[in-house]
Write a protein that holds these residues in place. Structure first.
Motif, PDB file in Angstrom:
ATOM      1  N   LYS A  65       0.681  -1.227  -0.100  1.00 30.72           N
ATOM      2  CA  LYS A  65      -0.146  -0.119  -0.010  1.00 30.72           C
ATOM      3  C   LYS A  65       0.709   1.252  -0.016  1.00 30.72           C
ATOM      4  O   LYS A  65       0.596   2.254  -0.774  1.00 30.72           O
ATOM      5  CB  LYS A  65      -0.981  -0.021   1.139  1.00 30.72           C
ATOM      6  CG  LYS A  65      -2.049  -0.934   0.939  1.00 30.72           C
ATOM      7  CD  LYS A  65      -2.912  -0.690   2.247  1.00 30.72           C
ATOM      8  CE  LYS A  65      -4.453  -1.728   1.973  1.00 30.72           C
ATOM      9  NZ  LYS A  65      -5.284  -1.784   3.084  1.00 30.72           N
ATOM     10  N   ILE A  66       1.828   1.359   0.747  1.00 33.97           N
ATOM     11  CA  ILE A  66       2.738   2.456   0.853  1.00 33.97           C
ATOM     12  C   ILE A  66       3.436   2.484  -0.647  1.00 33.97           C
ATOM     13  O   ILE A  66       3.629   3.682  -1.076  1.00 33.97           O
ATOM     14  CB  ILE A  66       3.943   2.245   1.609  1.00 33.97           C
ATOM     15  CG1 ILE A  66       3.500   1.997   3.025  1.00 33.97           C
ATOM     16  CG2 ILE A  66       4.924   3.210   1.644  1.00 33.97           C
ATOM     17  CD1 ILE A  66       4.415   1.934   4.287  1.00 33.97           C
ATOM     18  N   HIS A  67       3.832   1.318  -1.430  1.00 34.60           N
ATOM     19  CA  HIS A  67       4.604   1.546  -2.711  1.00 34.60           C
ATOM     20  C   HIS A  67       3.559   1.957  -3.528  1.00 34.60           C
ATOM     21  O   HIS A  67       4.110   3.001  -4.551  1.00 34.60           O
ATOM     22  CB  HIS A  67       5.057   0.392  -3.073  1.00 34.60           C
ATOM     23  CG  HIS A  67       5.892   0.164  -4.464  1.00 34.60           C
ATOM     24  ND1 HIS A  67       7.141   0.561  -4.282  1.00 34.60           N
ATOM     25  CD2 HIS A  67       5.475   0.008  -5.673  1.00 34.60           C
ATOM     26  CE1 HIS A  67       7.664   0.549  -5.521  1.00 34.60           C
ATOM     27  NE2 HIS A  67       6.678   0.010  -6.359  1.00 34.60           N
ATOM     28  N   PHE A  68       2.441   1.479  -3.772  1.00 34.76           N
ATOM     29  CA  PHE A  68       1.290   2.017  -4.622  1.00 34.76           C
ATOM     30  C   PHE A  68       0.656   3.132  -4.298  1.00 34.76           C
ATOM     31  O   PHE A  68      -0.623   3.273  -4.667  1.00 34.76           O
ATOM     32  CB  PHE A  68       0.599   0.842  -4.889  1.00 34.76           C
ATOM     33  CG  PHE A  68       1.210  -0.207  -5.816  1.00 34.76           C
ATOM     34  CD1 PHE A  68       1.372  -0.038  -7.094  1.00 34.76           C
ATOM     35  CD2 PHE A  68       1.938  -1.244  -5.161  1.00 34.76           C
ATOM     36  CE1 PHE A  68       2.135  -0.976  -7.763  1.00 34.76           C
ATOM     37  CE2 PHE A  68       2.361  -2.248  -5.878  1.00 34.76           C
ATOM     38  CZ  PHE A  68       2.698  -2.423  -7.235  1.00 34.76           C
ATOM     39  N   GLY A  69       1.030   3.901  -3.219  1.00 33.69           N
ATOM     40  CA  GLY A  69       0.150   4.814  -2.448  1.00 33.69           C
ATOM     41  C   GLY A  69      -0.600   5.888  -3.324  1.00 33.69           C
ATOM     42  O   GLY A  69      -1.612   6.504  -3.009  1.00 33.69           O
TER      43      GLY A  69
END
Length: 286
Positions: free
Chosen positions: A161-165
């Protein structure tokens, strides 16, 4: 509790609505393929075929390899079809069609997807047979189900989720493969996270004529790393298979025949040969 006629639709001949199968038609080991024509490419290796049935894109052959009873079933393309196939497979083994009630003793199916896919890492050549350690869904299917994650899945999902935020209006979901099937059928295969997209063109980063809303999608996905995990390939069913299998209590594994290199802009000149290798390998290991 009795399941209503509108929630569970049974055909006049007693078969389930879409798959056209009767209780008892499904073996406890199921191979799924996307392409209806690929069903025969699997069942040609059976020692005997018990029956062949078909309705719409859903073609089913059940037979034997030695004493092992196996069902091979085509799903068509996409997680919308996976929703149909997996719910109907489950009710065929876990719901009493006469009483319309869930059985007291539930059956857990072993379900192996044999499908095609495109690699997103430079070190994965065309012709690779790859096992999906996880399915990462970019589609909306799990918005409609209660989908609980294990602790390990949650840790990995938080990093994803952080990477694709920066992706707006996309709510990814993650499910791990069956550990049992991954360690048997997938035991010595290269492994990685498989992204399941809701389409073939822009949802998989392809550019033809329509403008993509997510630029550099392939670079975004192949740059994700978390400990031993990385995203290795793209396709259109695995995440839905893994998530619904977990929800319904079945074991699932996705075996991917890599036909394309998305980073090298190449497509195999012998796709049927690669798929056949994957089919033969799965049947030998089953």
């Amino acid at each position: 509790m009795k399941i209503s006629d509108s929630d569970l639709i049974i055909n006049p001949d007693g078969s389930i609505y879409h798959l056209n199968l009767l209780p008892g038609d499904v073996a406890e080991t199921v191979i799924t393929v996307g392409d209806p024509d690929r069903v025969g490419e699997v069942s040609k290796y059976f020692d005997s075929i018990e029956f062949e049935k078909g309705k719409r894109e859903f073609i089913t052959h059940t037979g034997y390899v030695g004493k092992k009873r196996i069902t091979v079933l085509s799903t068509g393309i996409g997680t919308d079809n996976i929703d149909i196939v997996f719910n109907e497979l489950d009710v065929l083994v876990n719901v009493d069609f006469e009483s319309r009630e869930v059985k007291k003793e539930l059956t857990s199916l072993n379900i192996i997807r044999v499908g095609t896919s495109g690699a997103v890492q430079k070190d994965i050549p065309m012709g690779t047979i790859l096992a999906s350690s996880h399915g990462l869904g970019m589609d909306a299917l799990m918005n409609y189900y209660v989908h609980e994650l294990s602790n390990d899945e949650q840790v990995l999902m938080d990093e994803i989720k952080i990477h694709f935020g920066n992706l707006e209006n996309i709510n990814p979901y993650l499910t791990a493969a069956s550990e049992t099937l991954l360690n048997t059928i997938g035991k010595d295969l290269p492994k990685g996270i498989t992204i399941t997209a809701p389409g073939f063109y822009a949802p998989q980063g392809r550019i033809v004529r329509a403008k993509n809303a997510v630029p550099n999608f392939i670079s975004l996905i192949n740059s994700f790393h978390s400990n031993q995990y990385r995203i290795t390939n793209l396709e259109m069913e695995t995440a839905g298979i893994y998530a619904l299998a977990k929800i319904l209590g079945h074991q699932a594994l996705s075996i991917n025949a890599i036909l394309a290199s998305r980073v090298n802009f190449e497509f195999s000149k012998e796709p049927n040969k690669i798929v056949e290798q994957a089919i033969k390998m799965v049947l030998e290991r089953i």
